[in-house]
Design an enzyme around this catalytic site. Structure first.
Site, PDB file in Angstrom:
ATOM      1  N   LYS A 110       0.746  -1.157  -0.067  1.00 22.81           N
ATOM      2  CA  LYS A 110       0.098   0.025   0.112  1.00 22.81           C
ATOM      3  C   LYS A 110       0.907   1.296   0.165  1.00 22.81           C
ATOM      4  CE  LYS A 110      -4.228  -1.924   1.637  1.00 22.81           C
ATOM      5  NZ  LYS A 110      -3.857  -3.488   1.722  1.00 22.81           N
TER       6      LYS A 110
HETATM    7  C1  LIG Z   1      -4.598  -4.505   1.000  1.00 23.71           C
HETATM    8  C2  LIG Z   1      -3.751  -5.649   0.951  1.00 23.71           C
HETATM    9  C3  LIG Z   1      -3.972  -6.751  -0.078  1.00 23.71           C
HETATM   10  C4  LIG Z   1      -5.172  -6.675  -1.094  1.00 23.71           C
HETATM   11  O1  LIG Z   1      -5.150  -5.525  -1.774  1.00 23.71           O
HETATM   12  P1  LIG Z   1      -6.594  -5.117  -2.621  1.00 23.71           P
HETATM   13  O2  LIG Z   1      -6.113  -3.865  -3.361  1.00 23.71           O
HETATM   14  O3  LIG Z   1      -7.521  -4.701  -1.529  1.00 23.71           O
HETATM   15  O4  LIG Z   1      -7.123  -6.181  -3.660  1.00 23.71           O
HETATM   16  C5  LIG Z   1      -3.118  -7.945  -0.133  1.00 23.71           C
HETATM   17  N1  LIG Z   1      -1.910  -7.866   0.635  1.00 23.71           N
HETATM   18  C6  LIG Z   1      -1.643  -7.145   1.726  1.00 23.71           C
HETATM   19  C7  LIG Z   1      -0.456  -7.137   2.309  1.00 23.71           C
HETATM   20  C8  LIG Z   1      -2.366  -5.927   1.614  1.00 23.71           C
HETATM   21  O5  LIG Z   1      -2.169  -4.817   2.716  1.00 23.71           O
END
Ligand SMILES: *Cc1c(COP(=O)(O)O)cnc(C)c1O
Length: 462
Positions: A110
């Site tokens: 993120k």
């Molecule tokens: C948010 C997240 C995901 C999923 O991502 P999306 O964009 O919601 O599909 C997968 N792995 C981790 C570690 C995350 O923080």
């Protein structure tokens, strides 16, 4: 490039307005009025570019209302927070290539989007003379990435609610050791759901929202998607060739955000991106959607990959819009039907279309932990549980002779308990996490009461 809503209720707006709007004012999600494509000659020019330069080229296709020199500065500043010169490096491990998206300040993918979003907010607020109070609830990961995205920024304060003593110690310290004056960590005496309900109440209080210019951090901001398109292009160019042979991607998915970025990247590059393998944990709503056309919500089940423990995929509506042939009226009708019944069904040609766009596979808890254990035994490489879900699905859908990229969305040390359960050993903490234990921290513990939180924000808003 102008942006419109999946529900058709807003006049087209430029990128910078779309970033500040977040959710479209008609309740839909914002999308570019057409998805850009690039020709083979441009792709060959891009092939040798370093990540930040490639990011400028890709983002430039979606953003025409920020001068190129300013955009370059924002992109380079966002990349500078990563501890690897390639930003999102590839690591070859046996049959697949791991795309390491966890080199940012909070060691999760993120950061890729939220570092850019924080810089964009600061830049746009400086230009308009405005200010923003970001308010969000977190169960762990998004909160810290958002805090690191805006810490120390002018004209922005951020208030993050987390459930008191219900996030992992590392997640808690990642948030509360950020001491910048514009960061307010609030531990509420309640659950994550209580926190979300409070945030929703505050955003529905329109006079309060407008008075304090409340801003959101959830995954529906278009800038987050576009930032993630870049690493698909980067990996496809690194592993593909000038004949345009495909590269497949396995993507651990919760909110449909990351996989939707892959969908946009494939529109951009065409067949250079082959299969998009949508990987889910036991909360396999999206796998049922791809394999059987069944999109129906059920209870959330806690797993060792908590950032994917999601039943309502907030970016799903963006894909639905394309599935509906870019028809906003049909999309609005279906989303309203879904809000009423919690269920959508897809069959015939539409299901064929979905299955042409995505492959999918889900990993239960046993498969997730077995994948962590086997991958370590075979390659000496540690996967975090989210990444393991993706690797499991990727290997199940792998095509002979086609390079397979598995997106690594978090560093294994962030999910130490699951990694230890799988391998019998706790992961070694990288310095950024090891140092957290000795750092000073700051956090207010408050009642899970909308009035109390509202008061606190009122007193500390910028
Ligand atoms: C948010 C997240 C995901 C999923 O991502 P999306 O964009 O919601 O599909 C997968 N792995 C981790 C570690 C995350 O923080």
């Amino acid at each position: 490039m102008r942006y419109l809503s999946t529900r058709g209720g807003i006049a087209p707006i430029p990128f910078t307005e779309a970033v500040m709007m977040g959710l479209a004012t008609d309740g839909g999600l914002l999308l570019p009025e057409r998805l850009p494509t690039v020709d083979a000659a441009t792709i060959e020019q891009w092939r040798g570019l370093a990540y930040p330069d490639l990011a400028c080229a890709v983002l430039g296709l979606f953003i025409d209302d920020i001068p190129a020199a300013d955009l370059e500065r924002l992109v380079k500043r966002s990349c500078a927070g990563f501890d690897h010169p390639e930003v999102t490096p590839l690591a070859r491990q046996g049959e697949c290539h791991i795309l390491e998206l966890f080199h940012g300040p909070t060691l999760a993918f993120k950061d890729v989007a939220l570092q850019l979003l924080g810089n964009l907010f600061e830049y746009l607020l400086a230009a308009s003379g405005g200010r923003m109070n970001i308010v969000g609830a977190t169960s762990g990961d998004t909160g810290s990435a958002a805090i690191y995205g805006v810490r120390g920024k002018e004209r922005i304060n951020i208030f993050i609610l987390h459930p008191h003593q219900r996030v992992s110690p590392i997640q808690e310290r990642q948030m509360t050791t950020v001491l910048d004056a514009n960061v307010f960590n609030i531990a509420i005496k309640g659950t994550f759901d209580d926190g979300q309900a409070i945030v929703k109440r505050l955003f529905n209080d329109i006079p309060f929202k407008e008075k304090h210019q409340l801003g959101a951090i959830n995954s529906i901001n278009w800038a987050r998607i576009v930032a993630q398109v870049v690493y698909y292009v980067y990996a496809a160019l690194r592993l593909g060739d000038e004949r345009g042979t495909p590269v497949d991607f396995a993507v651990p998915t919760g909110n449909f955000g990351d996989i939707f970025a892959g969908f946009v990247a494939r529109r951009l590059l065409g067949e250079r991106i082959g299969q998009l393998i949508l990987a889910t944990n036991e909360n396999n709503l999206l796998t049922r959607f791809v394999l059987a056309g069944d999109y129906s919500v059920s209870q959330v089940r806690p797993t060792s990959s908590p950032s994917m423990d999601i039943q309502l995929a907030s970016n799903f509506e963006r894909y639905l819009y394309y599935l509906n042939g870019e028809d906003p009226a049909a999309t609005r009708r279906e989303m309203e039907g879904f809000a009423a019944t919690g269920k959508l069904s897809f069959a015939g040609e539409r299901l064929t279309r979905i299955q042409a766009d995505f492959a999918s596979h889900s990993a239960d808890e046993a498969a997730t932990l077995a994948t962590i254990r086997d991958f370590k035994a075979r390659h000496g490489y540690l996967l975090d549980p989210h990444t393991a879900v993706g690797v499991y699905a990727g290997l199940a859908c792998r095509r002979e002779g086609v390079p397979l990229v598995c997106l690594a969305t978090a560093h294994p040390a962030k999910f130490a308990a699951a990694v230890e359960a799988a391998t019998g050993q706790p992961p070694v903490l990288p310095p950024a996490l090891a140092q957290l234990a000795d750092k000073e921290s700051r956090c207010r513990v408050l009642a899970a009461d909308p009035g109390v939180i509202r008061d606190f924000i009122e007193r500390h808003a910028i």
